[in-house]
Each structure stands twice: as C-alpha cells, then as structure tokens.
Design a protein around this motif. Sequence first.
Motif, short mmCIF file in Angstrom:
data_model
loop_
_atom_site.label_atom_id
_atom_site.label_comp_id
_atom_site.label_asym_id
_atom_site.label_seq_id
_atom_site.Cartn_x
_atom_site.Cartn_y
_atom_site.Cartn_z
N SER A 219 0.81 -1.22 0.00
CA SER A 219 0.00 0.00 0.00
C SER A 219 0.84 1.27 0.00
N LEU A 220 2.05 1.19 0.56
CA LEU A 220 2.91 2.37 0.63
C LEU A 220 3.19 2.98 -0.73
N VAL A 221 3.36 2.12 -1.73
CA VAL A 221 3.71 2.63 -3.07
C VAL A 221 2.56 2.55 -4.06
N SER A 222 1.57 1.71 -3.78
CA SER A 222 0.52 1.48 -4.78
C SER A 222 -0.29 2.74 -5.09
N MET A 223 -0.52 3.58 -4.08
CA MET A 223 -1.35 4.77 -4.32
C MET A 223 -0.72 5.73 -5.32
N PHE A 224 0.59 5.85 -5.29
CA PHE A 224 1.27 6.75 -6.22
C PHE A 224 1.22 6.21 -7.66
N PHE A 225 1.43 4.90 -7.80
CA PHE A 225 1.40 4.31 -9.12
C PHE A 225 -0.03 4.21 -9.66
N ALA A 226 -1.03 4.09 -8.77
CA ALA A 226 -2.42 4.08 -9.21
C ALA A 226 -2.81 5.42 -9.83
N ASN A 227 -2.34 6.48 -9.23
CA ASN A 227 -2.60 7.82 -9.76
C ASN A 227 -2.01 7.97 -11.16
N TRP A 228 -0.79 7.50 -11.33
CA TRP A 228 -0.10 7.56 -12.63
C TRP A 228 -0.85 6.73 -13.67
N GLY A 229 -1.23 5.52 -13.32
CA GLY A 229 -1.95 4.65 -14.25
C GLY A 229 -3.29 5.23 -14.66
N ALA A 230 -4.00 5.85 -13.72
CA ALA A 230 -5.30 6.44 -14.02
C ALA A 230 -5.17 7.57 -15.04
N ARG A 231 -4.11 8.35 -14.93
CA ARG A 231 -3.90 9.45 -15.89
C ARG A 231 -3.59 8.91 -17.29
#
Length: 259
Positions: A219-231
């Motif tokens: 969870s520590l890193v997933s939120m940042f990469f989820a934002n990138w993927g969504a864009r």
Amino acid sequence: MIPLWLLFLLVGAAGGFTAGLFGVGGGLVIVPTLYWLWREDPLLGSHVMHFAVATSLACIVVTSVTSSWTHWRAGRMQFDRAPWLLGAVSAGAVSAVVLARWMPTEWLKMAFGLFALATCCIMWKQSAQPAQGSRPSSAELLGVAALIGNVSTLLGVSGGALTVPYFVLRGTDVRKAVVISSALAIPIATIGAIGMGVTGINTPVSWGFVHGPAFVGISLVSMFFANWGARISQRMDKRRLQQAFAGFLALVAAHMLFF
C-alpha cells in the motif's frame, strides 16, 4: 536473494499501476504474486490462497480510492445509477465473505485462473467501440453488480475484470467503464477485507487472513502508481488499452493454472 519487504514494494508498484490503468484494483497482480511468494510458508499452512485474497482486498481499498479520487478530480466520475450499483456490489461482497471461509485454496486458485482466462478472451475479441443497444434496466444492473461483488470478493480482485467488459458490451466507452470500475472496487474491497480479517485465522503477522507486513509494503507505493496509471488510461488509444488488458489477463491465467 531479494528481501521480502522489497518484493512487497515492487508488487505494490505493479498492482497500483495496473489498478489505475485498467480499473482492476491491482488484485490480478497482487493475488498470484503473493500466492507464489507464500506457497511454501509453513506459518500460513493450507490457507495460502485465503491470505493472498484477503491481503489483496485490503490493498485494493487503497488503490481504488486513489484511482477514483484521480478520476473524480478530473470530472470523469459521472454515472447516474452509481448508488444502486454500490449497494448491489456490497450485498454480493457480504455473501462471498461467508462462502470464502469454507473454500479450499486449490479451488480458489483454479477459479482465479479460469476467471482471468475467460475475461482475457472476452476483452480480446470485443470491439473497443461501445456496442449499440438499449440501456440496461435497473434490475439487470443490480443483478450483475451483485454477481460482480460476490465473485470479486471470492477471488480477491476489485471487479474490474468483470465490470469493464460488461459495461463496454452494454454500450459504455471503455475509458468510462474503467472509471466506473474504480468506484465499484471500493465497497467490494472494504467489505471483503474486513470480513476475511474478522473470520480468518490470526497469526503473529496477520489480522485474520490479512497479512500485515504485505499490506503495509504494497500500500505504501501502490497509491502513487495508481494515480499515474489512471492518468495514462485516459490518454491511451481505446483499442490498445483493451488489448493490453487482455494480454495482461492471459499472463495471469497461465500463471495460476499451470504454475
């Protein structure tokens, strides 16, 4: 040998990115990877797949909220029947929590592989253009949403692998389907994680079936990469996005069925 904590961070990066890109919550990456890492762990015993599913659902809460927040801020979170869908997937998730406690690990593993393979075939053949047809009735939406909530919770996924193909088939643009999927993942993952935490087997490193160190690391890193993927998902060509999704599912299916 790579430290386990570093592997959890890498899984979080991959799971978060695919969550944002495909609207799948990351479970299709997290579950098979955790199963592979833990398959010979004596502490988890014969419930390895249960721990993988429950931990995945806990992580999906983070990735789906992050992806949905990104879409909402961009003004893409618009669907007039969302409250009905959220209620139906929640009911499906509750029913799955009871059933998951009694399913053997091998059954869950095989079901996960077949589910990924079937979805891969549907997405590869299906046109990226919205199908022409009548708008689905409320009864149909409620029934489908309840089924998505049930199956997704059992397999530790967000529901995107079912939600995206269904809405594209019923006339929704694939990029809008990804947005809807991200929102529906929130109640599925929250109810599933809490339910399997309460009903699961406690160990020194887990709350029920939710593995603490894995949840934190992923969870520590997933939120940042989820934002990138969504864009990125909103800028990709629709057909390429769909084919990438299908190829990703084929790899997951092969891993769970044959390895």
